[in-house]
Design an enzyme around this catalytic site. Structure first.
Site, PDB file in Angstrom:
ATOM      1  N   ARG A   1       6.473  -1.886  -7.600  1.00 36.02           N
ATOM      2  CA  ARG A   1       5.694  -2.079  -6.372  1.00 36.02           C
ATOM      3  C   ARG A   1       4.777  -3.301  -6.498  1.00 36.02           C
ATOM      4  NH1 ARG A   1       2.784   3.122  -4.103  1.00 36.02           N
ATOM      5  NH2 ARG A   1       1.359   2.656  -5.807  1.00 36.02           N
TER       6      ARG A   1
ATOM      7  N   LYS B   1       0.570  -3.060  -1.724  1.00 31.35           N
ATOM      8  CA  LYS B   1      -0.742  -2.581  -2.168  1.00 31.35           C
ATOM      9  C   LYS B   1      -1.628  -3.794  -2.418  1.00 31.35           C
ATOM     10  CE  LYS B   1      -2.568   1.234  -4.890  1.00 31.35           C
ATOM     11  NZ  LYS B   1      -3.176   1.941  -3.779  1.00 31.35           N
TER      12      LYS B   1
ATOM     13  N   GLU C   1      -0.126   6.531   8.139  1.00 32.50           N
ATOM     14  CA  GLU C   1      -0.610   7.148   6.900  1.00 32.50           C
ATOM     15  C   GLU C   1      -2.130   7.248   6.940  1.00 32.50           C
ATOM     16  OE1 GLU C   1      -0.273   4.894   3.250  1.00 32.50           O
ATOM     17  OE2 GLU C   1      -0.172   3.010   4.323  1.00 32.50           O
TER      18      GLU C   1
HETATM   19  N1  PLP Z   1      -1.105   4.967   0.880  1.00 33.34           N
HETATM   20  C1  PLP Z   1      -2.171   4.223   0.535  1.00 33.34           C
HETATM   21  C2  PLP Z   1      -2.782   3.365   1.571  1.00 33.34           C
HETATM   22  C3  PLP Z   1      -2.654   4.279  -0.775  1.00 33.34           C
HETATM   23  O1  PLP Z   1      -3.717   3.560  -1.147  1.00 33.34           O
HETATM   24  C4  PLP Z   1      -2.028   5.119  -1.720  1.00 33.34           C
HETATM   25  C5  PLP Z   1      -2.515   5.163  -3.098  1.00 33.34           C
HETATM   26  O2  PLP Z   1      -2.014   4.530  -3.959  1.00 33.34           O
HETATM   27  C6  PLP Z   1      -0.923   5.868  -1.311  1.00 33.34           C
HETATM   28  C7  PLP Z   1      -0.500   5.770  -0.006  1.00 33.34           C
HETATM   29  C8  PLP Z   1      -0.221   6.751  -2.265  1.00 33.34           C
HETATM   30  O3  PLP Z   1       0.635   6.025  -3.111  1.00 33.34           O
HETATM   31  P1  PLP Z   1       0.986   6.568  -4.551  1.00 33.34           P
HETATM   32  O4  PLP Z   1       1.559   7.926  -4.355  1.00 33.34           O
HETATM   33  O5  PLP Z   1       1.998   5.616  -5.077  1.00 33.34           O
HETATM   34  O6  PLP Z   1      -0.266   6.598  -5.317  1.00 33.34           O
HETATM   35  C1  COI Z   2      -4.552   5.489  -5.484  1.00 35.57           C
HETATM   36  O1  COI Z   2      -4.278   6.612  -5.046  1.00 35.57           O
HETATM   37  O2  COI Z   2      -4.204   5.167  -6.616  1.00 35.57           O
HETATM   38  C2  COI Z   2      -5.245   4.486  -4.702  1.00 35.57           C
HETATM   39  O3  COI Z   2      -5.128   3.350  -5.040  1.00 35.57           O
HETATM   40  C3  COI Z   2      -6.088   4.846  -3.579  1.00 35.57           C
HETATM   41  C4  COI Z   2      -7.429   4.165  -3.709  1.00 35.57           C
HETATM   42  C5  COI Z   2      -8.009   3.919  -2.377  1.00 35.57           C
HETATM   43  C6  COI Z   2      -8.344   4.960  -4.580  1.00 35.57           C
END
Ligand code: PLP
Ligand code: COI
Length: 348
Positions: free
Chosen positions: A86, A189, A225
């Site tokens: 990612r 991200k 989301e």
């Molecule tokens: N959506 C957003 C905007 C996020 O910041 C996060 C956190 O990382 C997620 C979704 C969830 O992604 P992940 O499950 O890869 O942590």
């Molecule tokens: C995560 O879940 O790892 C994120 O980056 C979310 C963040 C806003 C704490």
């Protein structure tokens, strides 16, 4: 493992989701088109040029991961290869060099290992949050990409992201401002998405919600989301649905849940647009999921000037989300057999 390395004397079960300085972080610089080998350092401060594109034009991206102490004492990461992928999809979108996967994984492993004393023990409800980041550094003024980059990994022991131990039931307020445009940077991200969302989070909190929920920016109709997590909905027929949208972060937690829900829990699963207003009456349970959020059931939603109940009285955990949470956390902590090969041991 060096049994002589004792853990820090923290009140692990009381930790919130806050920065806690640990002993080491990893840093590698990209100069003259090449990545350095990288090294562990102790200084948590970064000194960069005042013209650096990361601080003016948000030329930066980051990742969020966790290391957990498993039931048998091993230290486990969850699908770190997907975090590497990612980050490597975000880097070229912002004209930054990709971080080779072996450098990414080595940096994460070295940082976790060096901070072993800070990894919360099994059963404490806490974990070691890992924040890899890639930033444009060096001198610049015009709207140009940086000439030099820093890849850094730091860690911090953390407790639950939302208040409350274990699985916290949360509420979300639909945001009146958008997070990401179609064909924008929503699926990467990158820090810019989060800066733009700070006001939405503040407004949601002023309404008494934990977080903002974003609908799609073109029609303000379909669920995208939450501010820091993807969304899952169990419909009345038991199907587990997650929004299909090009503007959301491809959550590793969500992708994993959808996979084990189908293969291991025998659920019907779908990825499709969810029209919030038209489909709310068909919601049986809803949750936000992510590395920080883990799986947090959504009890109520605020939109169109009123609160709408999603499940029970707004503070209860439904049976399906309970099962999904138990399976997810079970795999991550090595309690449930990981038939998918998702956990990655960091040898201490
Ligand atoms: N959506 C957003 C905007 C996020 O910041 C996060 C956190 O990382 C997620 C979704 C969830 O992604 P992940 O499950 O890869 O942590
Ligand atoms: C995560 O879940 O790892 C994120 O980056 C979310 C963040 C806003 C704490």
């Amino acid at each position: 493992m060096d049994e002589l390395v004792s853990k820090k004397n923290l009140n692990w079960s009381e930790l919130g989701f806050k920065y806690h300085k640990t002993d080491y972080r990893f840093r590698a610089l990209h100069k003259s088109g090449k990545w350095q080998e990288g090294e562990l350092i102790t200084d948590e401060a970064i000194s960069i040029h005042e013209g650096a594109p990361s601080i003016h034009y948000a030329q930066q991206c980051f990742e969020g991961m966790k290391a957990q102490t498993a039931v048998d004492g091993r230290v486990l990461l969850f699908r770190p290869d997907l975090n590497s992928e990612r980050m490597n999809s975000a880097a070229p979108r912002l004209l930054m060099p990709q971080v080779p996967k072996d450098l990414f994984i080595r940096a994460v492993e070295e940082t976790v290992r060096a901070n072993y004393a800070w990894i919360p023990p099994y059963g404490s409800g806490a974990s070691l949050y890992i924040r890899p980041m890639l930033i444009g550094v060096g001198e610049n003024l015009g709207l140009n990409p940086a000439q030099e980059f820093e890849f850094r990994v730091f860690v911090s022991p953390v407790g639950p992201y939302y208040k409350g131990a274990g699985m916290a039931v949360i509420s979300l307020a639909v945001s009146e401002i958008d997070r990401a445009a179609p064909r924008g940077t929503g699926s990467y991200k990158v820090g810019a998405n989060y800066a733009g969302g700070l006001l939405a989070t503040r407004q949601a909190q002023e309404l008494g919600a934990n977080e903002a929920l974003y609908l799609d920016a073109s029609e303000n109709r379909y669920i995208d989301e939450a501010g820091s997590a993807n969304i899952l909905v169990v419909m009345n027929d038991g199907t587990l649905v997650t929004p299909k949208s090009d503007a959301i972060l491809p959550s590793i937690t969500r992708r994993s849940i959808m996979e084990f829900a189908k293969d291991q829990l025998g659920m019907n699963t779908q990825e499709r647009p969810i029209d919030l207003r038209a489909e709310l009456s068909n919601f049986q349970e809803m949750a936000a999921c992510g590395t920080a959020a883990v799986l947090s059931p959504v009890g109520k939603l605020y939109f169109d000037d009123q609160w709408h109940s999603v499940y029970g009285d707004g503070s209860e955990v439904g049976p399906v989300m309970q099962k999904v949470y138990d399976t997810l956390v079970g795999i991550q902590k090595g309690e449930v057999s990981d038939g998918f090969g998702w956990t990655h041991e960091v040898k201490i």
